[in-house]
Design a protein around this motif. Structure first.
Motif, PDB file in Angstrom:
ATOM      1  N   SER A 152      -7.019  -7.966   6.565  1.00  0.00           N
ATOM      2  CA  SER A 152      -7.273  -6.541   6.786  1.00  0.00           C
ATOM      3  C   SER A 152      -6.350  -6.079   7.912  1.00  0.00           C
ATOM      4  O   SER A 152      -6.655  -6.219   9.092  1.00  0.00           O
ATOM      5  N   GLN A 158      -4.823  -3.167   9.634  1.00  0.00           N
ATOM      6  CA  GLN A 158      -5.076  -1.732   9.713  1.00  0.00           C
ATOM      7  C   GLN A 158      -4.462  -1.027  10.917  1.00  0.00           C
ATOM      8  O   GLN A 158      -4.196   0.168  10.873  1.00  0.00           O
ATOM      9  N   ASP A 179      -4.828  -6.215   2.431  1.00  0.00           N
ATOM     10  CA  ASP A 179      -5.085  -4.781   2.470  1.00  0.00           C
ATOM     11  C   ASP A 179      -4.436  -4.265   3.745  1.00  0.00           C
ATOM     12  O   ASP A 179      -4.918  -4.530   4.850  1.00  0.00           O
ATOM     13  N   SER A 180      -3.320  -3.550   3.615  1.00  0.00           N
ATOM     14  CA  SER A 180      -2.573  -3.093   4.782  1.00  0.00           C
ATOM     15  C   SER A 180      -2.372  -1.591   4.720  1.00  0.00           C
ATOM     16  O   SER A 180      -1.919  -1.064   3.705  1.00  0.00           O
ATOM     17  N   ARG A 181      -2.693  -0.920   5.797  1.00  0.00           N
ATOM     18  CA  ARG A 181      -2.600   0.547   5.828  1.00  0.00           C
ATOM     19  C   ARG A 181      -1.157   1.037   5.810  1.00  0.00           C
ATOM     20  O   ARG A 181      -0.832   1.995   5.121  1.00  0.00           O
ATOM     21  N   SER A 182      -0.267   0.365   6.557  1.00  0.00           N
ATOM     22  CA  SER A 182       1.106   0.875   6.643  1.00  0.00           C
ATOM     23  C   SER A 182       2.178  -0.200   6.594  1.00  0.00           C
ATOM     24  O   SER A 182       3.367   0.126   6.646  1.00  0.00           O
ATOM     25  N   PRO A 216      -3.210  -2.222  -2.127  1.00  0.00           N
ATOM     26  CA  PRO A 216      -3.164  -0.883  -1.529  1.00  0.00           C
ATOM     27  C   PRO A 216      -3.944   0.114  -2.381  1.00  0.00           C
ATOM     28  O   PRO A 216      -4.280  -0.155  -3.541  1.00  0.00           O
ATOM     29  N   GLU A 257      -0.954   4.398  -0.449  1.00  0.00           N
ATOM     30  CA  GLU A 257      -0.258   3.309   0.240  1.00  0.00           C
ATOM     31  C   GLU A 257       0.779   2.645  -0.662  1.00  0.00           C
ATOM     32  O   GLU A 257       1.872   2.291  -0.223  1.00  0.00           O
TER      33      GLU A 257
END
Length: 290
Positions: A166, A168, A195-198, A210, A214
């Motif tokens: 995770s 984030q 799961d990566s925000r950016s 994503p 994303e």
């Protein structure tokens, strides 16, 4: 999948061994009853009389709680909190969910990621949310803490079948060095779901998860249809060298497995719907069941 196959899968969860590394957060809600507020004698303001406090793990902490609720055979959680009251509260909250916290590092030079949400109530049933108060780190993880985390990650990788990530925060626990180490674990054969925000575009040899926004950012494209999602999901899979999945809100999700795309529709839920944390829940389910 029919009911019998689903039942068989559910029965196997108790043998699953899952690891999670990521940005642990605390969600904190302060409910203020404005009927009790009186004008301050010192300043020209009406204070917020807090009558209720609620809190729960957020970010990777939310993923951990959802995983724990599914009762896998083994759950290992890695992360970093600050040596502050918010970190103590977060660790306590995880322990109350039956989650082992012995691999969560408490660092003197970090603050615990926290989102404080003041909620005003009054005479009517309207609830007004004030601007959020955020505690976040604005400097990179120290080299010493990074080394500690890599050592724990190396140990954990030998004990689990699936590692969930995770990623984030801009200055969270997933540093460039740790990200490279995670990619190496995927290259060596460990199933890794990210799961990566950016920073999704910086990973390879892992299953990227994503959402549609994303995914479009990773590929430098725009998304408007389910067909776009299928094409982009295949592109992500080609980029990372393994399977990928894109979540699509009320349109379900798109999976690319061994070069073939599959659209999985969502179960329809009637409003009101709060989708905050839905990606965390998806990651936890995917990790445990895979």
């Amino acid at each position: 999948m029919n009911k019998q196959e689903l039942t068989q899968l559910l029965s196997k969860v108790a043998t699953g061994r899952v690891g999670l590394i990521g940005d642990l957060c605390l969600d904190l809600y302060w409910v203020a009853d404005m009927k009790k507020s009186q004008l301050s004698r010192e300043t020209p303001h009406f204070p917020l009389p807090v009558v209720q406090e609620r809190y729960a793990p957020g970010g990777a902490g939310n993923v951990a709680c959802n995983m724990a609720a599914l009762k896998p055979g083994k759950l290992v959680v890695l992360g970093v909190v600050g040596k502050d009251w918010r970190g103590s509260l977060l660790v306590q909250s995880l322990q109350e969910q039956g989650i082992a916290t012995d691999r969560i590092i408490t660092a003197n030079d970090r603050v615990t990621n926290t989102y404080i949400k003041p909620l005003r109530t009054g005479i009517s049933n309207v609830v007004y949310e004030d601007p959020r108060l955020d505690f976040e780190n604005y400097t990179p993880l120290s080299e010493e803490t990074e080394k500690q985390l890599i050592a724990l990650l190396e140990q954990t990788a030998k004990e689990v079948d699936v590692l969930c990530v995770s990623d984030q925060m801009e200055h969270g626990c997933i540093t460039p060095k740790i990200r490279d180490y995670i990619c190496d674990l995927g290259k060596q054969g460990l199933t890794v779901i990210v799961d990566s925000r950016s920073c999704g575009g910086l990973y390879d040899h892992v299953i990227l998860k994503p959402n549609e926004v994303e995914a479009a950012a990773i590929l430098g494209e725009k998304i408007s249809t389910v067909e776009d999602a299928g094409r982009m999901c295949k592109a992500l899979s080609q980029k990372t060298g393994t399977d990928s999945v894109i979540t699509l809100g009320d349109q379900g999700s798109m999976l690319c497995e061994e070069g073939k795309t599959i659209h999985c529709p969502a179960h329809k839920v009637e409003p009101p719907v709060d989708f905050c944390g839905a990606g965390d829940t998806f990651l936890s389910g995917l990790g445990v069941f895979l």
